[in-house]
Design an enzyme around this catalytic site. Structure first.
Site, PDB file in Angstrom:
ATOM      1  N   HIS A 259       0.661  -1.034   0.321  1.00  0.00           N
ATOM      2  CA  HIS A 259       0.031   0.082   0.139  1.00  0.00           C
ATOM      3  C   HIS A 259       0.831   1.564   0.202  1.00  0.00           C
ATOM      4  O   HIS A 259       2.358   1.569   0.820  1.00  0.00           O
ATOM      5  CB  HIS A 259      -0.783  -0.182   0.913  1.00  0.00           C
ATOM      6  CG  HIS A 259      -1.939   0.880   1.208  1.00  0.00           C
ATOM      7  ND1 HIS A 259      -1.947   2.127   1.433  1.00  0.00           N
ATOM      8  CD2 HIS A 259      -3.256   0.590   0.912  1.00  0.00           C
ATOM      9  CE1 HIS A 259      -3.188   2.743   1.210  1.00  0.00           C
ATOM     10  NE2 HIS A 259      -4.202   1.673   0.937  1.00  0.00           N
ATOM     11  N   ASP A 313      -8.273  -4.668   0.105  1.00  0.00           N
ATOM     12  CA  ASP A 313      -8.502  -6.210  -1.014  1.00  0.00           C
ATOM     13  C   ASP A 313      -8.077  -7.114  -1.056  1.00  0.00           C
ATOM     14  O   ASP A 313      -9.078  -8.071  -1.897  1.00  0.00           O
ATOM     15  CB  ASP A 313      -8.052  -5.669  -2.613  1.00  0.00           C
ATOM     16  CG  ASP A 313      -8.796  -3.851  -2.510  1.00  0.00           C
ATOM     17  OD1 ASP A 313      -7.943  -3.270  -3.059  1.00  0.00           O
ATOM     18  OD2 ASP A 313     -10.082  -3.429  -1.951  1.00  0.00           O
TER      19      ASP A 313
HETATM   20  C1  SDX Z   1      -6.355  -0.363  -3.129  1.00  0.00           C
HETATM   21  O1  SDX Z   1      -4.268   4.474  -1.663  1.00  0.00           O
HETATM   22  C2  SDX Z   1      -5.221   3.925  -1.624  1.00  0.00           C
HETATM   23  O2  SDX Z   1      -5.911   4.140  -0.514  1.00  0.00           O
HETATM   24  C3  SDX Z   1      -5.988   2.534  -2.319  1.00  0.00           C
HETATM   25  C4  SDX Z   1      -7.104   2.233  -1.386  1.00  0.00           C
HETATM   26  C5  SDX Z   1      -8.442   2.784  -0.894  1.00  0.00           C
HETATM   27  O3  SDX Z   1      -9.890   2.096  -0.188  1.00  0.00           O
HETATM   28  O4  SDX Z   1      -8.770   3.867  -1.473  1.00  0.00           O
HETATM   29  O5  SDX Z   1      -6.860   1.737  -0.098  1.00  0.00           O
HETATM   30  C6  SDX Z   1      -7.391   0.184  -1.768  1.00  0.00           C
HETATM   31  O6  SDX Z   1      -5.657   0.730  -3.837  1.00  0.00           O
HETATM   32  C7  SDX Z   1      -5.407  -1.223  -2.118  1.00  0.00           C
HETATM   33  C8  SDX Z   1      -3.686  -1.257  -2.768  1.00  0.00           C
HETATM   34  C9  SDX Z   1      -4.856  -2.503  -3.900  1.00  0.00           C
HETATM   35  N1  SDX Z   1      -3.351  -2.760  -4.921  1.00  0.00           N
HETATM   36  C10 SDX Z   1      -3.042  -4.150  -4.545  1.00  0.00           C
HETATM   37  O7  SDX Z   1      -2.919  -4.799  -3.708  1.00  0.00           O
HETATM   38  C11 SDX Z   1      -1.975  -4.081  -6.348  1.00  0.00           C
HETATM   39  C12 SDX Z   1      -0.434  -5.040  -5.400  1.00  0.00           C
HETATM   40  N2  SDX Z   1       0.122  -3.882  -4.566  1.00  0.00           N
HETATM   41  C13 SDX Z   1       1.282  -2.667  -5.333  1.00  0.00           C
HETATM   42  O8  SDX Z   1       0.932  -3.101  -6.702  1.00  0.00           O
HETATM   43  C14 SDX Z   1       1.688  -1.833  -4.801  1.00  0.00           C
HETATM   44  O9  SDX Z   1       1.520  -2.377  -3.507  1.00  0.00           O
HETATM   45  C15 SDX Z   1       0.748  -0.608  -4.900  1.00  0.00           C
HETATM   46  C16 SDX Z   1       0.323  -0.097  -5.942  1.00  0.00           C
HETATM   47  C17 SDX Z   1      -0.776  -0.347  -3.976  1.00  0.00           C
HETATM   48  C18 SDX Z   1       1.502   0.599  -3.898  1.00  0.00           C
HETATM   49  O10 SDX Z   1       3.232   0.648  -4.830  1.00  0.00           O
HETATM   50  P1  SDX Z   1       3.612   1.558  -4.612  1.00  0.00           P
HETATM   51  O11 SDX Z   1       3.559   3.189  -3.618  1.00  0.00           O
HETATM   52  O12 SDX Z   1       3.496   2.834  -5.523  1.00  0.00           O
HETATM   53  O13 SDX Z   1       5.114   0.892  -4.131  1.00  0.00           O
HETATM   54  P2  SDX Z   1       5.975   0.605  -5.458  1.00  0.00           P
HETATM   55  O14 SDX Z   1       4.680  -0.417  -6.484  1.00  0.00           O
HETATM   56  O15 SDX Z   1       7.098   1.858  -5.575  1.00  0.00           O
HETATM   57  O16 SDX Z   1       6.508  -0.219  -4.432  1.00  0.00           O
HETATM   58  C19 SDX Z   1       7.693  -0.269  -3.658  1.00  0.00           C
HETATM   59  C20 SDX Z   1       8.199  -1.251  -3.589  1.00  0.00           C
HETATM   60  C21 SDX Z   1       9.015  -2.541  -4.941  1.00  0.00           C
HETATM   61  O17 SDX Z   1      10.118  -2.763  -4.747  1.00  0.00           O
HETATM   62  P3  SDX Z   1      11.189  -2.268  -4.901  1.00  0.00           P
HETATM   63  O18 SDX Z   1      11.188  -2.150  -6.228  1.00  0.00           O
HETATM   64  O19 SDX Z   1      11.495  -1.392  -4.539  1.00  0.00           O
HETATM   65  O20 SDX Z   1      12.658  -3.718  -4.924  1.00  0.00           O
HETATM   66  O21 SDX Z   1       7.522  -2.256  -2.913  1.00  0.00           O
HETATM   67  C22 SDX Z   1       7.972  -3.660  -3.606  1.00  0.00           C
HETATM   68  C23 SDX Z   1       7.709  -3.376  -5.117  1.00  0.00           C
HETATM   69  O22 SDX Z   1       7.760  -4.366  -6.009  1.00  0.00           O
HETATM   70  N3  SDX Z   1       5.897  -4.286  -3.297  1.00  0.00           N
HETATM   71  C24 SDX Z   1       5.280  -5.243  -3.580  1.00  0.00           C
HETATM   72  C25 SDX Z   1       4.825  -5.701  -3.950  1.00  0.00           C
HETATM   73  N4  SDX Z   1       4.262  -3.998  -3.945  1.00  0.00           N
HETATM   74  C26 SDX Z   1       5.221  -2.764  -3.654  1.00  0.00           C
HETATM   75  N5  SDX Z   1       6.438  -6.521  -3.826  1.00  0.00           N
HETATM   76  C27 SDX Z   1       5.296  -7.617  -4.296  1.00  0.00           C
HETATM   77  N6  SDX Z   1       4.107  -7.788  -4.168  1.00  0.00           N
HETATM   78  C28 SDX Z   1       3.204  -6.912  -3.618  1.00  0.00           C
HETATM   79  N7  SDX Z   1       2.108  -6.319  -3.315  1.00  0.00           N
END
Ligand code: SDX
Length: 375
Positions: A259, A313
């Site tokens: 998140h 989610d």
């Molecule tokens: C919702 O924003 C809100 O409030 C949204 C929400 C709401 O109520 O409206 O809460 C609802 O959308 C919840 C989120 C649902 N999405 C997912 O579950 C999709 C999977 N999650 C990710 O794609 C990710 O965590 C995000 C998109 C939610 C947030 O990503 P960020 O903040 O942009 O972080 P990032 O993509 O820059 O990742 C940072 C690091 C990375 O590692 P490095 O490249 O630095 O080594 O964290 C890792 C990412 O690879 N990472 C994950 C991961 N999420 C982040 N690694 C594995 N699995 C994951 N799910």
């Protein structure tokens, strides 16, 4: 010195009195009230009133609010046509987006004014309940119909979908889910709505922007994608193999994890997990729940040290399925619930801070060139 903040991380665009989130401690409150306490003790219409009007309503205020919503459950016939004529395999949230956008055609020369806006709220809440229930009906070959107000918003919605009483426990779970998803400060979808509202466009158009953004699998679409993971895994003994192959080696994102704000468990999980446990009845629902729990354990073990934990989610789809909804409705249920929070934020923005949102881009293209005719 101009600098980019990727994904607008840690960029603040407004003040708000609505929702407080502490991403490190996993705290979430609507106007000071803990969201899980509201989910357990309040109702969607009472919590919506709190967010939209600023106070827990008196008995009379709540009764009046529910009456106004009940008076707005009928949709204009042309909206029925839009829902009825959507292609059979059309995405449910896409139909909701189209229907909301079509309703904006009735708002020409819209003037944002507090009392004007507040009058629109019950109309929009009634309209969206009717839109979403009829999307479910059409996809299940049931005739379109205008809902009849029942005990509360959640039971009205459920009866409008299923034509029957799903029972106290499932009705309470739906009411809680609608409260839990109602707002979350300014995620990508709400920010899209605020950008649209900042141009002084109308409420329905602003909602349409939000629903369009909600659809993506990084955001609201995650509710469906997370559940698809459980289906793909198929059975509990396959969780570890699937996780190693797809997430650790395959470098795929574990959906329902991570998140932008939370660095610990999403506080909303507490209630969703409770219902996921309580409502699991069929063999398949129990199997999905066991898969989810095993997968969550591996996710926390491998990513917890990086501040990546389960988000809302991950379990919401299990609850929606246990209430009786198919996978393709999950994000649309999220959208139905979030209408209240989006409306609260766009009213708060336009009525108190009204400034056109217009960021910049740092130019790194070619310098000036002289134009020469090719021939
Ligand atoms: C919702 O924003 C809100 O409030 C949204 C929400 C709401 O109520 O409206 O809460 C609802 O959308 C919840 C989120 C649902 N999405 C997912 O579950 C999709 C999977 N999650 C990710 O794609 C990710 O965590 C995000 C998109 C939610 C947030 O990503 P960020 O903040 O942009 O972080 P990032 O993509 O820059 O990742 C940072 C690091 C990375 O590692 P490095 O490249 O630095 O080594 O964290 C890792 C990412 O690879 N990472 C994950 C991961 N999420 C982040 N690694 C594995 N699995 C994951 N799910």
């Amino acid at each position: 010195m101009e600098e980019i903040s990727p994904g607008l991380e840690n960029v603040y665009i407004k003040y708000t009195d609505l929702t407080f989130i502490d991403g490190n401690k996993g705290i979430m409150r609507y106007r000071g009230y803990d969201v899980n306490e509201l989910a357990e003790k309040s109702s969607f219409e009472e919590a919506s009133y709190l967010l939209l009007f600023g106070n827990i309503p008196s008995k009379e205020e709540l009764k009046d609010f529910k009456n106004k919503i009940s008076e707005n459950l009928a949709l204009p016939p042309y909206i029925h046509e839009i829902i009825k004529n959507a292609p059979e395999n059309a995405d449910a949230l896409g139909i909701m987006q189209t229907a909301l956008s079509a309703l904006s055609e009735t708002y020409i020369n819209y003037q944002w004014k507090r009392d004007n806006d507040l009058k629109l709220i019950p109309k929009i809440l009634g309209n969206t309940l009717s839109i979403v229930s009829n999307i479910y009906r059409i996809k299940n070959k049931l005739p379109i119909k205008d809902p009849v107000f029942d005990k509360n918003y959640a039971t009205t919605f459920l009866k409008a979908c299923f034509d029957k009483d799903v029972g106290e426990e499932r009705s309470m779970a739906m009411d809680s889910a609608l409260i839990l998803y109602m707002d979350h400060e300014i995620p990508a979808s709400t920010t899209s709505a605020i950008v649209t509202a900042s141009t002084l466009s109308d409420m329905y158009s602003s909602l349409t922007s939000a629903i369009a953004a909600l659809r993506g699998p990084l955001h609201g679409g995650a509710a469906e994608s997370a559940y698809k993971q459980f289906e793909e895994i198929g059975y509990p003994d396959n969780v570890e193999t699937w996780f190693n192959k797809n997430i650790l080696q395959g470098k795929k994102r574990l959906v329902g994890f991570g998140h932008r704000v939370y660095r610990t468990y999403d506080p909303r999980l507490k209630t969703f997990k409770k219902y996921a446990d309580e409502l699991a009845e069929t063999e398949n629902q129990k199997k999905m729940l066991e898969i989810a729990k095993k997968l969550e354990g591996l996710g926390v073990k491998n990513f917890g040290s990086k501040g990546i934990y389960t988000n809302t989610d991950f379990y919401s789809g299990l609850v929606f399925n246990e209430i009786g909804f198919p996978l393709y409705m999950f994000t649309t249920l999220f959208g139905l619930s979030r209408i209240s929070g989006i409306l609260a934020h766009i009213m708060e923005y336009v009525e108190t801070q009204e400034r056109l949102i217009r960021p910049r881009a740092i130019y790194k293209g070619p310098g000036e060139k002289k134009y020469m005719q090719v021939d």
